[in-house]
Enzyme design. Structure first.
Site, PDB file in Angstrom:
ATOM      1  N   CYS A   8       0.860  -1.188   0.000  1.00 27.12           N
ATOM      2  CA  CYS A   8       0.000   0.000   0.000  1.00 27.12           C
ATOM      3  C   CYS A   8       0.893   1.234   0.000  1.00 27.12           C
ATOM      4  CB  CYS A   8      -0.978  -0.021   1.178  1.00 27.12           C
ATOM      5  SG  CYS A   8      -0.195   0.043   2.803  1.00 27.12           S
ATOM      6  N   ASN A  11       2.299   1.451   4.360  1.00 27.41           N
ATOM      7  CA  ASN A  11       2.602   0.177   5.057  1.00 27.41           C
ATOM      8  C   ASN A  11       2.309   0.272   6.557  1.00 27.41           C
ATOM      9  OD1 ASN A  11       5.475  -2.052   5.601  1.00 27.41           O
ATOM     10  ND2 ASN A  11       3.363  -2.586   5.196  1.00 27.41           N
ATOM     11  N   CYS A  13      -1.390   0.782   7.401  1.00 21.99           N
ATOM     12  CA  CYS A  13      -2.828   0.488   7.539  1.00 21.99           C
ATOM     13  C   CYS A  13      -3.250  -0.730   6.708  1.00 21.99           C
ATOM     14  CB  CYS A  13      -3.675   1.694   7.140  1.00 21.99           C
ATOM     15  SG  CYS A  13      -3.457   3.129   8.220  1.00 21.99           S
ATOM     16  N   ARG A  14      -3.354  -0.555   5.392  1.00 24.89           N
ATOM     17  CA  ARG A  14      -3.959  -1.606   4.567  1.00 24.89           C
ATOM     18  C   ARG A  14      -3.082  -2.832   4.366  1.00 24.89           C
ATOM     19  NH1 ARG A  14      -5.071   2.303  -0.253  1.00 24.89           N
ATOM     20  NH2 ARG A  14      -3.146   3.126   0.671  1.00 24.89           N
ATOM     21  N   SER A  15      -1.821  -2.637   3.938  1.00 22.05           N
ATOM     22  CA  SER A  15      -0.996  -3.832   3.666  1.00 22.05           C
ATOM     23  C   SER A  15      -0.610  -4.608   4.929  1.00 22.05           C
ATOM     24  CB  SER A  15       0.220  -3.503   2.791  1.00 22.05           C
ATOM     25  OG  SER A  15       1.099  -2.606   3.411  1.00 22.05           O
ATOM     26  N   ASP A 125      -8.102   3.893   1.194  1.00 19.52           N
ATOM     27  CA  ASP A 125      -7.162   4.354   2.220  1.00 19.52           C
ATOM     28  C   ASP A 125      -7.938   4.881   3.421  1.00 19.52           C
ATOM     29  OD1 ASP A 125      -5.225   5.585   3.732  1.00 19.52           O
ATOM     30  OD2 ASP A 125      -4.292   6.626   2.037  1.00 19.52           O
TER      31      ASP A 125
HETATM   32  P1  4NP Z   1      -1.770   2.847   4.120  1.00 24.59           P
HETATM   33  O1  4NP Z   1      -2.389   4.197   4.698  1.00 24.59           O
HETATM   34  O2  4NP Z   1      -1.235   3.151   2.756  1.00 24.59           O
HETATM   35  O3  4NP Z   1      -2.932   1.910   4.094  1.00 24.59           O
HETATM   36  O4  4NP Z   1      -0.691   2.417   5.095  1.00 24.59           O
HETATM   37  C1  4NP Z   1      -1.669   5.395   4.757  1.00 24.59           C
HETATM   38  C2  4NP Z   1      -0.812   5.626   5.792  1.00 24.59           C
HETATM   39  C3  4NP Z   1      -0.120   6.817   5.862  1.00 24.59           C
HETATM   40  C4  4NP Z   1      -0.296   7.770   4.889  1.00 24.59           C
HETATM   41  C5  4NP Z   1      -1.145   7.532   3.831  1.00 24.59           C
HETATM   42  C6  4NP Z   1      -1.828   6.339   3.766  1.00 24.59           C
HETATM   43  N1  4NP Z   1       0.387   8.991   4.983  1.00 24.59           N
HETATM   44  O5  4NP Z   1       0.138   9.877   4.142  1.00 24.59           O
HETATM   45  O6  4NP Z   1       1.214   9.176   5.888  1.00 24.59           O
END
Ligand code: 4NP
Length: 157
Positions: A8, A11, A13-15, A125
């Site tokens: 994702c 790294n 939340c989703r992955s 997201d």
């Molecule tokens: P992820 O979510 O891609 O599912 O881990 C996010 C975590 C952090 C950010 C964006 C999406 N960020 O902009 O810091």
């Protein structure tokens, strides 16, 4: 041996959710000697960090422990190791397509292509949203993780 990498943006939340849930299913099915799982982010902001506390808390209510995972950034070398590189959304996928060596013979695609729900192609997201977003991530990932396991099992026969 089959190696699967979930990717994702951050790294955190989703992955990691996909990593933890798919690992849970693989251990339950006693396939952890045959399937290796990891996750990574296209971005570098959260390298070395544990998953987002909201992600960890939501997963815990369904019996998954994500607290031991640590964020890392995806690299072109991951394509040398992983048979499946599965993106959470189209943006992650296009970043990975640019990074992918021309010699890669594995599967690069969207994780939810292995899911059974017709309503989502991407895992949204949840980072800037409310609690429902984290529950939706869990719902989508649980469904696609089971589909991915069925797919890998069918290929092994
Ligand atoms: P992820 O979510 O891609 O599912 O881990 C996010 C975590 C952090 C950010 C964006 C999406 N960020 O902009 O810091």
């Amino acid at each position: 041996m089959t190696k699967v990498l979930f990717v994702c943006l951050g790294n955190i939340c989703r992955s990691p959710t996909a990593d933890g849930i798919f690992n849970h299913i693989v251990v339950r099915e006693k396939l952890d000697q045959k399937i290796i799982i990891d996750s990574a982010g296209t971005g570098d902001w959260h390298i070395g960090k544990a998953p987002d506390s909201r992600t960890v808390a939501a997963a815990r209510t369904r019996g998954y422990d994500l607290s031991v995972l640590r964020a890392r950034q995806v690299s072109a070398r991951d394509f040398e190791e992983f048979d499946y590189v599965l993106a959470m959304d189209e943006s992650n996928l296009s970043d990975l397509q640019r990074m992918k060596p021309t010699t890669y013979t594995g599967h690069l695609g969207l994780f939810l292509d292995f899911g059974s729900r017709g309503d989502y192609r991407e895992v949204p997201d949840p980072y800037y949203g409310g609690h429902d977003g984290f529950e939706l991530v869990l719902d989508l990932v649980e469904d696609a993780a089971q589909g991915l396991l069925n797919h890998i099992r069918n290929r092994a026969h």
